[in-house]
Structures are given as structure tokens and as C-alpha cells.
Design a protein around this motif. Structure first.
Motif, PDB file in Angstrom:
ATOM      1  N   MET A  50       0.809   1.056 -12.089  1.00  0.00           N
ATOM      2  CA  MET A  50       1.096   1.836 -10.912  1.00  0.00           C
ATOM      3  C   MET A  50       2.615   1.914 -10.765  1.00  0.00           C
ATOM      4  N   ILE A  51       3.097   3.101 -10.439  1.00  0.00           N
ATOM      5  CA  ILE A  51       4.535   3.284 -10.263  1.00  0.00           C
ATOM      6  C   ILE A  51       4.852   3.310  -8.772  1.00  0.00           C
ATOM      7  N   MET A  52       5.740   2.397  -8.370  1.00  0.00           N
ATOM      8  CA  MET A  52       6.155   2.301  -6.976  1.00  0.00           C
ATOM      9  C   MET A  52       7.629   2.642  -6.879  1.00  0.00           C
ATOM     10  N   ARG A  53       7.942   3.532  -5.950  1.00  0.00           N
ATOM     11  CA  ARG A  53       9.339   3.886  -5.704  1.00  0.00           C
ATOM     12  C   ARG A  53       9.801   3.157  -4.454  1.00  0.00           C
ATOM     13  N   VAL A  54      10.904   2.437  -4.592  1.00  0.00           N
ATOM     14  CA  VAL A  54      11.574   1.852  -3.436  1.00  0.00           C
ATOM     15  C   VAL A  54      12.701   2.821  -3.105  1.00  0.00           C
ATOM     16  N   MET A  55      12.634   3.397  -1.928  1.00  0.00           N
ATOM     17  CA  MET A  55      13.593   4.421  -1.557  1.00  0.00           C
ATOM     18  C   MET A  55      15.023   3.919  -1.744  1.00  0.00           C
ATOM     19  N   GLY A  56      15.814   4.695  -2.445  1.00  0.00           N
ATOM     20  CA  GLY A  56      17.203   4.367  -2.673  1.00  0.00           C
ATOM     21  C   GLY A  56      17.455   3.361  -3.788  1.00  0.00           C
ATOM     22  N   GLU A  57      16.380   2.839  -4.389  1.00  0.00           N
ATOM     23  CA  GLU A  57      16.556   1.819  -5.426  1.00  0.00           C
ATOM     24  C   GLU A  57      15.921   2.178  -6.755  1.00  0.00           C
ATOM     25  N   GLY A  58      14.991   3.113  -6.772  1.00  0.00           N
ATOM     26  CA  GLY A  58      14.375   3.514  -8.028  1.00  0.00           C
ATOM     27  C   GLY A  58      12.897   3.173  -8.101  1.00  0.00           C
ATOM     28  N   GLN A  59      12.361   3.352  -9.311  1.00  0.00           N
ATOM     29  CA  GLN A  59      10.938   3.167  -9.547  1.00  0.00           C
ATOM     30  C   GLN A  59      10.671   1.889 -10.333  1.00  0.00           C
ATOM     31  N   PHE A  60       9.493   1.300 -10.052  1.00  0.00           N
ATOM     32  CA  PHE A  60       9.067   0.084 -10.726  1.00  0.00           C
ATOM     33  C   PHE A  60       7.627   0.256 -11.188  1.00  0.00           C
ATOM     34  N   PRO A  97       5.960  10.591 -11.767  1.00  0.00           N
ATOM     35  CA  PRO A  97       5.549  10.682 -10.363  1.00  0.00           C
ATOM     36  C   PRO A  97       5.253   9.280  -9.823  1.00  0.00           C
ATOM     37  N   SER A  98       5.639   9.030  -8.595  1.00  0.00           N
ATOM     38  CA  SER A  98       5.401   7.732  -7.969  1.00  0.00           C
ATOM     39  C   SER A  98       4.021   7.715  -7.338  1.00  0.00           C
ATOM     40  N   ASP A  99       3.289   6.612  -7.564  1.00  0.00           N
ATOM     41  CA  ASP A  99       1.992   6.439  -6.919  1.00  0.00           C
ATOM     42  C   ASP A  99       2.169   6.026  -5.468  1.00  0.00           C
ATOM     43  N   LEU A 100       3.223   5.254  -5.198  1.00  0.00           N
ATOM     44  CA  LEU A 100       3.517   4.777  -3.850  1.00  0.00           C
ATOM     45  C   LEU A 100       5.005   4.885  -3.580  1.00  0.00           C
ATOM     46  N   ILE A 101       5.348   5.155  -2.343  1.00  0.00           N
ATOM     47  CA  ILE A 101       6.752   5.167  -1.938  1.00  0.00           C
ATOM     48  C   ILE A 101       6.922   4.132  -0.844  1.00  0.00           C
ATOM     49  N   LEU A 102       7.845   3.212  -1.069  1.00  0.00           N
ATOM     50  CA  LEU A 102       8.115   2.130  -0.128  1.00  0.00           C
ATOM     51  C   LEU A 102       9.484   2.328   0.507  1.00  0.00           C
ATOM     52  N   PRO A 103       9.635   1.869   1.741  1.00  0.00           N
ATOM     53  CA  PRO A 103      10.941   2.004   2.401  1.00  0.00           C
ATOM     54  C   PRO A 103      11.970   1.090   1.760  1.00  0.00           C
ATOM     55  N   ASP A 104      13.233   1.385   2.015  1.00  0.00           N
ATOM     56  CA  ASP A 104      14.284   0.500   1.517  1.00  0.00           C
ATOM     57  C   ASP A 104      14.421  -0.691   2.464  1.00  0.00           C
ATOM     58  N   GLU A 106       0.226   6.786   6.015  1.00  0.00           N
ATOM     59  CA  GLU A 106      -0.519   6.177   4.913  1.00  0.00           C
ATOM     60  C   GLU A 106      -1.900   5.683   5.340  1.00  0.00           C
ATOM     61  N   GLY A 107      -2.070   5.362   6.611  1.00  0.00           N
ATOM     62  CA  GLY A 107      -3.363   4.872   7.076  1.00  0.00           C
ATOM     63  C   GLY A 107      -3.339   3.380   7.350  1.00  0.00           C
ATOM     64  N   ASP A 108      -3.786   2.581   6.386  1.00  0.00           N
ATOM     65  CA  ASP A 108      -3.967   1.147   6.638  1.00  0.00           C
ATOM     66  C   ASP A 108      -2.975   0.268   5.891  1.00  0.00           C
ATOM     67  N   GLY A 109      -1.796   0.742   5.661  1.00  0.00           N
ATOM     68  CA  GLY A 109      -0.781  -0.035   4.970  1.00  0.00           C
ATOM     69  C   GLY A 109      -0.061   0.830   3.958  1.00  0.00           C
ATOM     70  N   LEU A 110       0.961   0.278   3.385  1.00  0.00           N
ATOM     71  CA  LEU A 110       1.738   1.020   2.391  1.00  0.00           C
ATOM     72  C   LEU A 110       1.132   0.923   1.003  1.00  0.00           C
ATOM     73  N   ILE A 111       0.399  -0.174   0.756  1.00  0.00           N
ATOM     74  CA  ILE A 111      -0.172  -0.416  -0.573  1.00  0.00           C
ATOM     75  C   ILE A 111      -1.686  -0.433  -0.450  1.00  0.00           C
ATOM     76  N   PRO A 112      -2.375   0.453  -1.170  1.00  0.00           N
ATOM     77  CA  PRO A 112      -3.833   0.511  -1.060  1.00  0.00           C
ATOM     78  C   PRO A 112      -4.490  -0.705  -1.705  1.00  0.00           C
ATOM     79  N   GLY A 113      -5.638  -1.062  -1.178  1.00  0.00           N
ATOM     80  CA  GLY A 113      -6.411  -2.157  -1.772  1.00  0.00           C
ATOM     81  C   GLY A 113      -7.116  -1.697  -3.022  1.00  0.00           C
ATOM     82  N   LEU A 114      -7.516  -2.646  -3.820  1.00  0.00           N
ATOM     83  CA  LEU A 114      -8.289  -2.322  -5.024  1.00  0.00           C
ATOM     84  C   LEU A 114      -9.719  -2.023  -4.621  1.00  0.00           C
ATOM     85  N   PRO A 115     -10.379  -1.088  -5.303  1.00  0.00           N
ATOM     86  CA  PRO A 115     -11.775  -0.815  -4.997  1.00  0.00           C
ATOM     87  C   PRO A 115     -12.617  -2.052  -5.292  1.00  0.00           C
ATOM     88  N   GLU A 116     -13.645  -2.247  -4.482  1.00  0.00           N
ATOM     89  CA  GLU A 116     -14.513  -3.418  -4.658  1.00  0.00           C
ATOM     90  C   GLU A 116     -15.479  -3.194  -5.783  1.00  0.00           C
TER      91      GLU A 116
END
Length: 97
Positions: free
Chosen positions: A1-11, A65-72, A87-97
Motif C-alpha cells: 500500500m502506498i501512503m503519502r504523508v503530505m509534504g514529505e512524500g510517499q511510502f 497513485p497514493s492509496d492513502l493520504i496522511l496529514p503532515d 474518510e469515514g472511520d479513520g485515516l487508515i482502513p482496516g483489513l477485511p475480516e
């Protein structure tokens, strides 16, 4: 999963770390809901530190493309509250059960 931290880049973060990141995201959500600025700052810092610890930075010129965008780290509680609403219930979605 690719996560973007705003102003810092992608991980690139492996799915195996999502449960821990979700726990940290829950802490952030609780702090935002409580309006607790001190807990908010600590929770946001912990979440971003974990993304950087578990993730591998992508090159700055990567156009993935980023799967998630997180604040700085300097984001305000109001800015994160707005992100959580969209986003709804948080910034990072849970894994499907």
C-alpha cells in the motif's frame, strides 16, 4: 500500500503493518473526538513515525497513485478532523475480516 504523508512524500507499506497502523489511527481518532490537543499531537506523531518506520520511501520522481493520504506533522486538530470526516472511520482502513 502506498501512503503519502503530505509534504514529505510517499511510502510503500506492507499490509502486514496495517493492524498496528490502525491501532495508532484509532488513538488519533479518539484524541480528535475528545478535542485533546496534547494527545492529538502525540498520536499524530506516533502514526507518522510508524509509517516512516514500516514503510520504504519511494523516489521523489515516482508517479505512483497514493492509496492513502496522511496529514503532515504540523497539521492542526481541525485539519485532521476534516480529513477524518471525509474518510469515514479513520485515516487508515482496516483489513477485511
Amino acid at each position: 500500500m502506498i501512503m503519502r504523508v503530505m509534504g514529505e512524500g510517499q511510502f510503500q507499506v506492507a499490509e502486514s503493518h496495517l493492524n498496528r497502523l490502525n491501532e495508532l489511527d484509532d488513538d488519533l481518532l479518539k484524541a480528535v473526538e475528545a478535542g485533546d490537543g496534547e494527545s492529538f499531537r502525540a498520536a499524530l506523531g506516533s502514526l507518522l513515525a510508524a509509517v516512516k518506520e514500516f514503510g520504504s520511501p519511494l523516489p521523489a520522481d515516482a508517479l505512483e497513485p497514493s492509496d492513502l493520504i496522511l496529514p503532515d506533522a504540523e497539521a492542526t486538530i481541525d485539519e485532521v478532523r476534516e480529513m477524518l470526516r471525509s474518510e469515514g472511520d479513520g485515516l487508515i482502513p482496516g483489513l477485511p475480516e
